[in-house]
Design a protein around this motif. Structure first.
Motif, mmCIF file in Angstrom:
data_model
loop_
_atom_site.group_PDB
_atom_site.id
_atom_site.type_symbol
_atom_site.label_atom_id
_atom_site.label_comp_id
_atom_site.label_asym_id
_atom_site.label_seq_id
_atom_site.Cartn_x
_atom_site.Cartn_y
_atom_site.Cartn_z
ATOM 1 N N ARG A 216 -2.075 -7.267 -10.501
ATOM 2 C CA ARG A 216 -0.713 -6.835 -10.261
ATOM 3 C C ARG A 216 0.083 -7.110 -11.530
ATOM 4 N NH1 ARG A 216 0.999 -10.505 -5.683
ATOM 5 N NH2 ARG A 216 2.775 -9.117 -5.285
ATOM 6 N N THR B 290 9.770 2.683 -9.943
ATOM 7 C CA THR B 290 9.025 3.563 -9.043
ATOM 8 C C THR B 290 7.863 4.228 -9.762
ATOM 9 O OG1 THR B 290 10.974 3.994 -7.669
ATOM 10 C CG2 THR B 290 9.179 5.596 -7.549
ATOM 11 N N GLN C 11 5.150 1.731 -10.413
ATOM 12 C CA GLN C 11 4.441 1.476 -9.162
ATOM 13 C C GLN C 11 3.431 2.596 -8.884
ATOM 14 O OE1 GLN C 11 4.068 -0.996 -7.321
ATOM 15 N NE2 GLN C 11 4.518 -0.709 -5.148
ATOM 16 N N GLN C 12 3.827 3.827 -9.121
ATOM 17 C CA GLN C 12 2.935 4.969 -8.887
ATOM 18 C C GLN C 12 1.790 4.996 -9.896
ATOM 19 O OE1 GLN C 12 6.008 7.897 -9.258
ATOM 20 N NE2 GLN C 12 6.389 8.029 -7.038
ATOM 21 N N SER D 40 0.496 2.614 -11.591
ATOM 22 C CA SER D 40 -0.411 1.458 -11.512
ATOM 23 C C SER D 40 -1.166 1.403 -10.196
ATOM 24 C CB SER D 40 0.385 0.162 -11.698
ATOM 25 O OG SER D 40 1.272 -0.048 -10.605
ATOM 26 N N GLY E 284 0.275 1.063 -7.165
ATOM 27 C CA GLY E 284 0.922 0.117 -6.261
ATOM 28 C C GLY E 284 0.821 -1.328 -6.676
ATOM 29 N N ARG E 285 0.691 -1.593 -7.983
ATOM 30 C CA ARG E 285 0.461 -2.967 -8.440
ATOM 31 C C ARG E 285 1.699 -3.637 -9.034
ATOM 32 N NH1 ARG E 285 -3.806 -3.055 -12.700
ATOM 33 N NH2 ARG E 285 -3.698 -0.792 -12.922
ATOM 34 N N PHE E 286 2.874 -3.016 -8.941
ATOM 35 C CA PHE E 286 4.046 -3.523 -9.656
ATOM 36 C C PHE E 286 4.922 -4.408 -8.781
ATOM 37 C CE2 PHE E 286 8.462 -2.734 -11.357
ATOM 38 C CZ PHE E 286 8.313 -3.568 -12.452
ATOM 39 N N TRP F 150 15.899 3.032 -2.570
ATOM 40 C CA TRP F 150 14.519 2.910 -2.076
ATOM 41 C C TRP F 150 14.414 2.922 -0.560
ATOM 42 C CZ3 TRP F 150 13.342 -1.570 -5.964
ATOM 43 C CH2 TRP F 150 12.959 -1.016 -7.192
ATOM 44 N N SER G 142 6.175 2.143 0.852
ATOM 45 C CA SER G 142 5.748 2.327 -0.537
ATOM 46 C C SER G 142 6.780 1.812 -1.535
ATOM 47 C CB SER G 142 5.478 3.809 -0.803
ATOM 48 O OG SER G 142 6.648 4.577 -0.537
ATOM 49 N N VAL H 67 8.939 -0.806 -4.016
ATOM 50 C CA VAL H 67 8.580 -1.824 -5.005
ATOM 51 C C VAL H 67 9.029 -3.195 -4.501
ATOM 52 C CG1 VAL H 67 8.957 -2.604 -7.374
ATOM 53 C CG2 VAL H 67 8.814 -0.144 -6.874
#
Length: 271
Positions: free
Chosen positions: A72, A93, A96-97, A99, A101-103, A141, A149, A151
């Motif tokens: 992450r 955002t 996050q996309q 990676s 979903g690792r942010f 968000w 989904s 962050v």
């Protein structure tokens, strides 16, 4: 409980190759999270502890996302008033996309008065601006929240105002260093949304008996016990910070890697 590493993304010993090696070492040792810090312009007050080159966090983490697979990636902490909140929402955002979903977005109010002045942002309004920016992020968000989904937002800072901010806006309170007794008191006295402290990492050969010993400073047994105690307090993630304020340390990352290796090895066996 997951373990993370705060990586120096600044200083005379830091370059793209070293940053990539930090990610390789952290991921290879089984750490769960790699985090970097934030400054936009390195004014004299910043340069004393965090001199050039200073690699911008969103750019750096986007690059490291492609150089890692399981880590992450996060900010500890992004100074929220430095950027328009809609820009932060867009960059976070997209990271996050990109990676998978690792942010993790760690945020704070900052401390560098000269940097605030250079950016034309009122230093004395930083708390209010941080609250307003967090409210904007949450509003932006909200549709994504319902889809699961969004962050994750960790609110950094050690003040009562930071704790209130974390409770109101955050997914976790992210205090930056501190004694174990103080952390225990803060967690006990507040109903937190989550708990993800960043502590020091300084291994010593003899026990540190100072009652004001920061968590993460001491012998291997002391630090492992600190981690055990933080886990009992409900910490979902603990971020280890091997940087102690001397920019010359960035020329000697192997020392930090040795300490991280010792912690990872013994923590794995202990868990």
């Amino acid at each position: 409980m997951q373990l993370g590493v705060n990586v120096p993304n600044f200083g005379p010993g830091t370059d793209p190759g070293v940053l990539r090696e930090w990610a390789r070492v952290a991921e290879g040792l089984g750490y769960d999270l790699l985090m970097v810090s934030d400054h936009v312009t390195v004014t004299p007050d910043v340069a004393e502890r965090y001199p050039e080159p200073f690699y911008e966090p969103f750019t750096t983490l986007s690059w490291l996302a492609g150089a890692s697979t399981t880590l992450r990636l996060g900010t500890t902490v992004l100074v929220l008033p430095y950027r328009h909140p809609l820009l932060v929402a867009r960059m976070a955002t997209n990271l996050q996309q990109l990676s998978g979903g690792r942010f993790v977005l760690g945020v704070g109010v900052g401390w560098a008065r000269q940097e605030y002045e250079a950016l034309g942002v009122p230093f004395t309004a930083r708390g209010r601006l941080t609250d307003e920016h967090l409210a904007t992020l949450r509003k932006t968000w909200r549709p994504k929240d319902s889809a699961g989904s969004s962050v994750p937002v960790w609110v950094g800072g050690n003040s009562d105002a930071a704790i209130r901010r974390a409770i109101r806006f955050g997914d976790a309170w992210h205090p930056l260093r501190g004694t174990l007794s103080w952390l225990r008191s803060a967690v006990t006295d507040h109903s937190l949304p989550g708990f993800a402290p960043r502590i020091a990492l300084r291994l010593t050969t003899t026990p540190v008996d100072d009652p004001e010993r920061p968590a993460g400073v001491g012998t291997l047994d002391q630090i492992l016990d600190d981690l055990d105690q933080l886990r009992l307090l409900g910490a979902e993630t603990v971020v280890l910070d091997p940087y102690h304020g001397d920019p010359e340390e960035t020329r000697r990352p192997h020392r930090a890697w040795q300490d991280l290796t010792a912690i990872a090895t013994h923590w794995r066996n202990r868990s």
